[in-house]
Design a protein around this motif. Structure first.
Motif, PDB file in Angstrom:
ATOM      1  N   GLN A 203      37.437  62.188  47.098  1.00 53.12           N
ATOM      2  CA  GLN A 203      38.495  61.349  46.561  1.00 53.12           C
ATOM      3  C   GLN A 203      38.897  62.054  45.276  1.00 53.12           C
ATOM      4  OE1 GLN A 203      40.423  59.179  47.949  1.00 53.12           O
ATOM      5  NE2 GLN A 203      39.690  58.890  49.897  1.00 53.12           N
ATOM      6  N   SER A 204      39.706  62.655  45.070  1.00 51.77           N
ATOM      7  CA  SER A 204      39.643  63.749  43.975  1.00 51.77           C
ATOM      8  C   SER A 204      39.605  63.210  42.698  1.00 51.77           C
ATOM      9  CB  SER A 204      41.108  64.381  44.122  1.00 51.77           C
ATOM     10  OG  SER A 204      42.283  63.697  43.916  1.00 51.77           O
ATOM     11  N   ARG A 205      39.116  64.020  41.631  1.00 54.08           N
ATOM     12  CA  ARG A 205      39.232  63.671  40.113  1.00 54.08           C
ATOM     13  C   ARG A 205      40.206  63.816  39.592  1.00 54.08           C
ATOM     14  NH1 ARG A 205      33.357  66.983  39.581  1.00 54.08           N
ATOM     15  NH2 ARG A 205      32.340  65.952  41.430  1.00 54.08           N
ATOM     16  N   GLU A 206      41.071  64.614  39.949  1.00 49.46           N
ATOM     17  CA  GLU A 206      42.398  64.739  39.345  1.00 49.46           C
ATOM     18  C   GLU A 206      43.598  64.614  40.497  1.00 49.46           C
ATOM     19  OE1 GLU A 206      42.517  67.939  36.684  1.00 49.46           O
ATOM     20  OE2 GLU A 206      40.961  67.176  35.402  1.00 49.46           O
TER      21      GLU A 206
ATOM     22  N   ILE B   1      27.281  71.935  37.639  1.00 46.32           N
ATOM     23  CA  ILE B   1      26.241  71.628  36.937  1.00 46.32           C
ATOM     24  C   ILE B   1      26.741  70.957  35.524  1.00 46.32           C
ATOM     25  CG2 ILE B   1      24.176  72.051  35.906  1.00 46.32           C
ATOM     26  CD1 ILE B   1      24.224  72.242  38.812  1.00 46.32           C
ATOM     27  N   THR B   2      27.100  69.793  35.471  1.00 46.89           N
ATOM     28  CA  THR B   2      27.801  69.194  34.347  1.00 46.89           C
ATOM     29  C   THR B   2      26.644  68.375  33.652  1.00 46.89           C
ATOM     30  OG1 THR B   2      28.427  67.321  35.694  1.00 46.89           O
ATOM     31  CG2 THR B   2      29.956  69.048  35.557  1.00 46.89           C
ATOM     32  N   GLY B   3      27.169  67.741  32.357  1.00 45.43           N
ATOM     33  CA  GLY B   3      26.279  67.074  31.649  1.00 45.43           C
ATOM     34  C   GLY B   3      25.875  65.461  32.412  1.00 45.43           C
ATOM     35  N   PRO B   4      26.900  64.914  32.937  1.00 40.74           N
ATOM     36  CA  PRO B   4      26.688  63.849  33.545  1.00 40.74           C
ATOM     37  C   PRO B   4      25.547  63.865  34.856  1.00 40.74           C
ATOM     38  CG  PRO B   4      28.789  63.648  33.185  1.00 40.74           C
ATOM     39  CD  PRO B   4      28.420  64.909  32.790  1.00 40.74           C
TER      40      PRO B   4
ATOM     41  N   LEU C  12      18.787  56.956  25.553  1.00 43.47           N
ATOM     42  CA  LEU C  12      19.973  56.042  25.144  1.00 43.47           C
ATOM     43  C   LEU C  12      21.026  56.724  24.711  1.00 43.47           C
ATOM     44  CD1 LEU C  12      21.319  53.487  24.608  1.00 43.47           C
ATOM     45  CD2 LEU C  12      19.886  53.129  22.649  1.00 43.47           C
ATOM     46  N   ILE C  13      20.670  57.715  23.831  1.00 49.02           N
ATOM     47  CA  ILE C  13      21.813  58.418  22.861  1.00 49.02           C
ATOM     48  C   ILE C  13      22.472  59.467  23.963  1.00 49.02           C
ATOM     49  CG2 ILE C  13      22.042  60.351  21.313  1.00 49.02           C
ATOM     50  CD1 ILE C  13      19.742  59.215  19.599  1.00 49.02           C
ATOM     51  N   ALA C  14      21.806  60.059  25.008  1.00 47.84           N
ATOM     52  CA  ALA C  14      22.227  60.717  25.873  1.00 47.84           C
ATOM     53  C   ALA C  14      23.277  60.062  26.955  1.00 47.84           C
ATOM     54  CB  ALA C  14      21.243  61.446  26.867  1.00 47.84           C
ATOM     55  N   ASN C  15      23.029  58.687  27.045  1.00 45.69           N
ATOM     56  CA  ASN C  15      23.881  58.211  28.017  1.00 45.69           C
ATOM     57  C   ASN C  15      25.042  57.526  27.320  1.00 45.69           C
ATOM     58  OD1 ASN C  15      22.660  57.254  30.905  1.00 45.69           O
ATOM     59  ND2 ASN C  15      21.001  57.518  29.635  1.00 45.69           N
ATOM     60  N   ILE C  16      24.904  57.334  26.167  1.00 45.39           N
ATOM     61  CA  ILE C  16      25.952  56.813  25.016  1.00 45.39           C
ATOM     62  C   ILE C  16      26.930  57.993  25.048  1.00 45.39           C
ATOM     63  CG2 ILE C  16      26.980  56.243  23.053  1.00 45.39           C
ATOM     64  CD1 ILE C  16      24.408  54.412  22.651  1.00 45.39           C
ATOM     65  N   MET C  17      26.494  59.158  24.718  1.00 48.35           N
ATOM     66  CA  MET C  17      27.305  60.654  24.508  1.00 48.35           C
ATOM     67  C   MET C  17      27.893  60.952  25.749  1.00 48.35           C
ATOM     68  SD  MET C  17      27.081  61.461  21.294  1.00 48.35           S
ATOM     69  CE  MET C  17      27.430  62.965  21.382  1.00 48.35           C
ATOM     70  N   LEU C  18      27.370  61.137  26.764  1.00 46.74           N
ATOM     71  CA  LEU C  18      27.742  61.660  27.876  1.00 46.74           C
ATOM     72  C   LEU C  18      28.711  60.901  28.862  1.00 46.74           C
ATOM     73  CD1 LEU C  18      24.928  63.927  29.035  1.00 46.74           C
ATOM     74  CD2 LEU C  18      26.927  64.774  28.058  1.00 46.74           C
ATOM     75  N   LEU C  19      28.477  59.465  28.624  1.00 40.65           N
ATOM     76  CA  LEU C  19      29.192  58.467  29.512  1.00 40.65           C
ATOM     77  C   LEU C  19      30.121  57.751  29.004  1.00 40.65           C
ATOM     78  CD1 LEU C  19      26.078  57.111  31.810  1.00 40.65           C
ATOM     79  CD2 LEU C  19      27.696  58.918  32.243  1.00 40.65           C
TER      80      LEU C  19
ATOM     81  N   THR D 127      35.962  65.013  33.112  1.00 37.09           N
ATOM     82  CA  THR D 127      36.827  64.665  34.468  1.00 37.09           C
ATOM     83  C   THR D 127      36.145  64.267  35.639  1.00 37.09           C
ATOM     84  OG1 THR D 127      36.600  66.812  35.323  1.00 37.09           O
ATOM     85  CG2 THR D 127      38.514  66.328  33.785  1.00 37.09           C
ATOM     86  N   GLU D 128      34.526  64.104  35.270  1.00 39.11           N
ATOM     87  CA  GLU D 128      33.779  63.664  36.197  1.00 39.11           C
ATOM     88  C   GLU D 128      33.895  62.096  36.630  1.00 39.11           C
ATOM     89  OE1 GLU D 128      31.436  65.635  37.902  1.00 39.11           O
ATOM     90  OE2 GLU D 128      32.689  67.036  36.722  1.00 39.11           O
ATOM     91  N   PRO D 129      33.626  61.805  37.885  1.00 45.34           N
ATOM     92  CA  PRO D 129      34.020  60.362  38.424  1.00 45.34           C
ATOM     93  C   PRO D 129      32.989  59.542  38.110  1.00 45.34           C
ATOM     94  CG  PRO D 129      33.240  61.815  40.357  1.00 45.34           C
ATOM     95  CD  PRO D 129      33.243  62.572  39.109  1.00 45.34           C
ATOM     96  N   ILE D 130      32.515  59.255  36.840  1.00 45.01           N
ATOM     97  CA  ILE D 130      31.755  58.205  36.310  1.00 45.01           C
ATOM     98  C   ILE D 130      31.983  56.937  36.539  1.00 45.01           C
ATOM     99  CG2 ILE D 130      30.934  60.061  34.660  1.00 45.01           C
ATOM    100  CD1 ILE D 130      32.240  58.517  32.521  1.00 45.01           C
ATOM    101  N   LEU D 131      33.110  56.606  36.683  1.00 42.20           N
ATOM    102  CA  LEU D 131      33.745  55.194  36.851  1.00 42.20           C
ATOM    103  C   LEU D 131      33.796  54.826  38.380  1.00 42.20           C
ATOM    104  CD1 LEU D 131      36.227  54.906  33.840  1.00 42.20           C
ATOM    105  CD2 LEU D 131      33.760  54.310  33.991  1.00 42.20           C
ATOM    106  N   ALA D 132      32.944  53.803  38.587  1.00 42.12           N
ATOM    107  CA  ALA D 132      32.902  53.418  40.207  1.00 42.12           C
ATOM    108  C   ALA D 132      34.382  52.690  40.395  1.00 42.12           C
ATOM    109  CB  ALA D 132      31.813  52.569  40.302  1.00 42.12           C
TER     110      ALA D 132
END
Length: 506
Positions: free
Chosen positions: A257-260, A272-275, A458-465, A471-476
């Motif tokens: 289910q495409s990202r774009e 291999i992305t940040g998230p 904590l900082i990593a999650n705030i920054m990357l998410l 364009t990564e599907p971070i939102l469900a």
């Protein structure tokens, strides 16, 4: 001419319905259909996870006594016996750790049912041998006899290899459950496993009363847990064989289910992305965090309050209850809350827990101070585990190696669980004895190290998410929303005067 225009409009409508994103109504219908299709299979996954936890919790309490019983006349020293016990106890986790990538590879290349069946059979054989070891070595005597050790070691290796199949349950969910429902399903799997961990030692209350012989074959409280677990695993094997349905093949499942708006279902690689790296970092940190809690609670409670093992067990029962309640909370609220929110809240709880412990923990602290600290400490893992799994499953959509990647995530979870206790052993520091002043900080170096790690995650999650564009599907739940671009596309594809009718008919 009018007929041609009507045919053209119908063709355009058909092409639009095939190419365009689904409406929220259609998406809900498809989600419901897929959920019903694999509902019984999900019960089988829950049973697999439950029995894995029960197996460990049921066998572990009997292991030392079993080893001691078989070495009663061997002349083996107490230190040597304890050393053997430690090796046998750890070999289960080591065998599971090594086996997970192999099972993940098989889950991608062979039928899931086949992999579940043979791995469960291996675990069953291991527990049958555990049950039979007393009979197999009872006539073996001699100074420094090592036969019981090698038999039990082999049994636990087989059990560890078989029980590694729980890592496949998350990959199965990723292939059969829509993105906006995965957190709920994966949280259910976590909850089932916690329940199994609670109930495992409870079965020992039953096996403790077993003591009889069949001919020369003695069955008692030490070897009967192996038989009980083997019976459960055979029953699970039958149930899984009957109800587990194979997930759709990678090229047919709803993977890309495409990202774009681009179909990526044929992609076999994962960027291999940040998230994605963050998911691996999260799983290591939070298992490290939980392993630290499990290890450090007992020495602190013994030194600060003089609590007995029974009293300390009540602490762990309370912490498990906290984890269960938070897991249920995640399961319920995940229907409208994004995974990244749970992950950030988990990071905040981790920082709060380590800050509290670093500032207020002295060996003469009050019981309330101690309880607040360990309760805060129990929160992050319960909030993060299933949310991180769900996020990870969306990031690897499009890959044909999902089971392998999921098993690698499980491997890192085990690594974090191993590193936590070792960090406690390295940095726990001096504990005052009865004659010393107790107004001494509890393991300041240990808590400082975990505080730094918690702050980083904590900082990593705030920054990357939240802050960095991606364009990564971070939102469900993003895929269920139909925006204005949908309407504009529809208006451009359909002839004037037909848009409203087509939308209403859909």
């Amino acid at each position: 001419m009018e007929t041609d225009n009507r045919d053209s409009a119908q063709t355009s409508t058909h092409e639009y319905s095939r190419l365009s994103p689904p409406t929220s109504q259609n998406q809900e219908f498809e989600d419901s259909t897929r959920e019903n299709e694999y509902h019984t299979s999900f019960k089988a996954l829950c049973l697999i996870g439950f029995l894995d936890a029960v197996e460990y919790g049921c066998i572990m309490p009997s292991l030392y006594g079993y080893l001691e019983q078989m070495n009663d006349h061997s002349g083996l020293s107490e230190d040597a016996l304890s050393h053997q016990y430690g090796i046998i106890l750890s070999i289960f986790s080591a065998a599971s750790l090594v086996s997970k990538p192999f099972l993940g590879y098989l889950g991608d290349t062979r039928p899931f049912l086949e992999t579940f069946i043979w791995s469960t059979l291996v675990a069953t054989v291991g527990n049958i041998l555990y049950f039979s070891t007393l009979f197999l070595v009872e006539n073996v005597t001699g100074e420094g006899n090592s036969a019981p050790f090698w038999w039990l070691l082999s049994c636990r290796i087989l059990a560890g290899v078989g029980c590694a199949n729980t890592s496949l349950t998350f990959a199965y969910v990723a292939r059969t459950v829509e993105a906006n429902q995965r957190t709920q399903k994966m949280t259910t799997l976590s909850l089932v496993k916690i329940t199994g961990m609670l109930m495992g030692p409870g079965f020992n209350a039953i096996t403790a009363k077993i003591d009889f012989s069949i001919g020369n074959f003695k069955i008692d409280e030490y070897n009967s847990p192996g038989a009980v677990v083997a019976v459960f695993q055979v029953a699970a094997l039958i149930f899984v064989s009957l109800v587990l349905k194979e997930p759709p093949p990678y090229d047919e499942s709803n993977l890309g289910q495409s990202r774009e708006g681009v179909d990526q279902s044929n992609s076999s690689t994962v960027s291999i992305t940040g998230p994605l790296i963050l998911c691996f970092f999260n799983i290591v940190v939070y298992n490290f965090f939980f392993g630290t809690l499990e290890t450090v609670t007992t020495p602190i409670a013994e030194t600060a309050f003089g609590w007995s093992p029974l009293q300390i067990s009540f602490v762990f029962m309370s912490l498990t209850l906290v984890a269960v309640l938070l897991t249920i909370f995640v399961m319920v609220t995940s229907k409208f809350t994004e995974d990244r929110t749970f992950l950030v809240v988990a990071g905040i709880c981790a920082v709060a827990a380590t800050s509290w412990s670093r500032i207020f923990y002295y060996y003469d602290m009050s019981k309330l101070t101690f309880v607040i600290g360990v309760t805060l400490w129990a929160c992050p893992a319960a909030l993060a585990f299933s949310s991180n799994r769900s996020l990870f499953s969306r990031l690897i959509e499009g890959s044909q190696k999902q089971a392998l990647l999921s098993s690698l995530l499980s491997v890192l979870a085990s690594v974090g669980g191993i590193l936590g206790p070792n960090w406690v052993g390295f940095a726990l520091g001096h504990k005052p004895d009865a004659s010393e002043e107790k107004h001494i900080k509890v393991a300041p170096e240990m808590y400082s190290g975990v505080f730094i790690l918690s702050t980083l995650v904590l900082i990593a999650n705030i920054m990357l998410l939240f802050l960095m564009p991606t364009t990564e599907p971070i939102l469900a739940h993003e895929s269920t929303k139909v925006g204005s671009s949908h309407d504009e596309l529809e208006a451009n594809l359909l002839p004037t005067g037909r848009t409203e009718q087509t939308v209403e008919s859909s």
